[in-house]
Write an enzyme that holds these catalytic residues in place. Sequence first.
Site, PDB file in Angstrom:
ATOM      1  N   ALA A  23       0.764  -1.238  -0.093  1.00  0.00           N
ATOM      2  CA  ALA A  23      -0.047   0.141   0.006  1.00  0.00           C
ATOM      3  C   ALA A  23       0.888   1.344  -0.097  1.00  0.00           C
ATOM      4  O   ALA A  23       1.972   1.233   0.497  1.00  0.00           O
ATOM      5  CB  ALA A  23      -0.939  -0.088   1.173  1.00  0.00           C
ATOM      6  N   LYS A  43      -4.075  -1.963  -8.982  1.00  0.00           N
ATOM      7  CA  LYS A  43      -3.675  -0.962  -8.219  1.00  0.00           C
ATOM      8  C   LYS A  43      -5.118  -0.380  -7.931  1.00  0.00           C
ATOM      9  O   LYS A  43      -5.601   0.172  -9.044  1.00  0.00           O
ATOM     10  CB  LYS A  43      -2.772   0.112  -8.695  1.00  0.00           C
ATOM     11  CG  LYS A  43      -2.356   0.962  -7.583  1.00  0.00           C
ATOM     12  CD  LYS A  43      -1.071   1.747  -8.115  1.00  0.00           C
ATOM     13  CE  LYS A  43      -0.172   2.445  -6.810  1.00  0.00           C
ATOM     14  NZ  LYS A  43       0.955   2.913  -7.309  1.00  0.00           N
ATOM     15  N   ASP A 137       9.707   9.164 -11.400  1.00  0.00           N
ATOM     16  CA  ASP A 137       9.898   8.468 -10.195  1.00  0.00           C
ATOM     17  C   ASP A 137      10.727   7.392 -10.206  1.00  0.00           C
ATOM     18  O   ASP A 137      10.261   6.297  -9.719  1.00  0.00           O
ATOM     19  CB  ASP A 137       8.591   8.222  -9.148  1.00  0.00           C
ATOM     20  CG  ASP A 137       9.082   7.815  -8.074  1.00  0.00           C
ATOM     21  OD1 ASP A 137      10.007   8.542  -7.484  1.00  0.00           O
ATOM     22  OD2 ASP A 137       7.932   7.117  -7.477  1.00  0.00           O
TER      23      ASP A 137
END
Length: 620
Positions: A23, A43, A137
């Site tokens: 999570a 997701k 990212d």
Amino acid sequence: MQELQAGDPQRIGPYSLVGRLGAGGMGRVFVGRSAGGRLVAVKVIRDELAGDPDFRVRFSREVAAAKSVSGLFTAPVVDADVDGPVPWLATAYVAGPSLAEAVRDHGPLPVASVLALAAGLAEGLSAVHAAGLVHRDLKPSNVLLAEDGPRLIDFGISRAAEASSLTRSGVVVGSAGFMSPEQAEGRETGPPSDVFSLGAVLVLAATGAGPFGTGSTAALVYRVVHSPPNLEDVPAEVRLLAERCLAKEPSQRPATGELLAELQGADLAAGWLPPAITEGLSQPAGISRPGLVDRPTTEPAFASGALAPDLPTVTAAKRFQGPSVPTGHPRPGTMADSSPQRRRRPVVLAVLLAGVLAVTTAGTAVALHRFTGRSASGQQPGTTGVPPAAAPTATGHPSASRSGAPAPAAPAHVVATALGPYTIRVSWAEKTAAITGFNIGNGCGTDGCSGGALNIRTGPVTAANVTTTPGAYQCFYVQAVNSSGTSAWAGPGCISTPGINIPVNKKWTYTGVMVRSGATIGISATGDVYLAAAGSSQAASGSPSCTPAADYAADSSQFPAPELPCWSLIARIGNGRPFEVGNSILVTATTGRLYLGVNDDTFTGNTGIWAVKIKIGGLP
């Protein structure tokens, strides 16, 4: 993998859930199984975000954009529901640990594995950038290590999350220690930002520690912006590459295409990873499959080992901009880190007016950010030129309306601009409101033109970068898409990319082109070079009257291809048997990277270059 917890759903969409991967700030990630037994990672977006109408609009756009990413080393979204009570997206599961897990459990990777990792990630980033996106990212937990190469993961919700209530007031999203200086300072980010993150990831892979040490988030971000990276323990074979990627100025970093051209010998063949990491990866898919064990509870790894079926792989993901400027001198490191553990909880960094970085932990790092920068060349060539043979398929009528409203009007002013040997920027003008995306094609349908078909789906943008091969002439058509249907195809916009130069003072040069089995590849070469062994200048056809086996029997084993003409331009795909190119050739390819070289037994004294053009689907 963890067991499902109380309150976890048992089913999402068509997938039954069999376990929890983790999570993060944006939601939970589960292992699901399709009716046919395929494992997927699902997701599920957090309730508070799902209840935000603005988030849903942004989430829908980002999922559409993520679906346009296609490449051998990326993980495109394979399924999603953006309109249901609980928004979700799914990717097929990849059997393999994350880079963070592998380094934690087994220590730094060998040099050969790091270089292969660099090549795979550079190609994966090229595919992301070709879709007009920026990852934003890239970090060790977002890289999965599969038997056939790394997978770049975590696509689909970045821009939606970035503008959500979790990340308002001018914040910056990313993972401390791996984000670029411009990202940390809240400036505009483009593909060079991902290259910086790539450099940081490679340092961790090679040494077990990040280039900016450990500490608080604020300390890490300060070092990213102001301090040189610690490269003291990076092996020499990797150090210069990492140093160039970690240049503070975006313009001084190499483009992904340049990195691929430099990483010539880093073939991602079986055995690219140490046996300790790959042990058991080929077990049948199931709940006990490697890679489903002990995922981190924050930023879980999820990815696709297969491409979305309607998004063919684009050949040879390559570069965005011109040559880089090396940083020039080594930088001593000042920060030690004795632990290989590199997992960090992603954070949100806010840049205050006083220039001080304040930190919250309400959000999570996200993956994609749309890149809308202009062509580096600034050119706007016309759209004249001969369209592909299959162009009639790109000039059809709009589709029937599905909602009663009219289908969108066709885009206008389709223009193709070469950004370099490997990238063409296709731009157009949007004429209809409420566009949800665009289709880009080259008139070859889904699988025509002898493997040269190109079909890309973008989000609601007005430009996209298309990966191509050096020296290829290409024409492109654009089709608008909205909720009512599709427009007629507009175009063409046509352009040729520059060719590349093949030096004759080395045995093999990687062309930056990855080919797929069954595709037709055409290569042409021009120029005269001086070959010391011949004592004369030679064209790409070499000396047909001379073969190494006949004329250099004693030394024939030193030739790359003893059965081919001396001093000719030759090629190989992957580790396959060399074949003669000469002035031009058209061959059916196997899967692998395309290398070109000179058929010689010594390279001392050789001078000059052959100018080469390459095209998938025919002669350039």
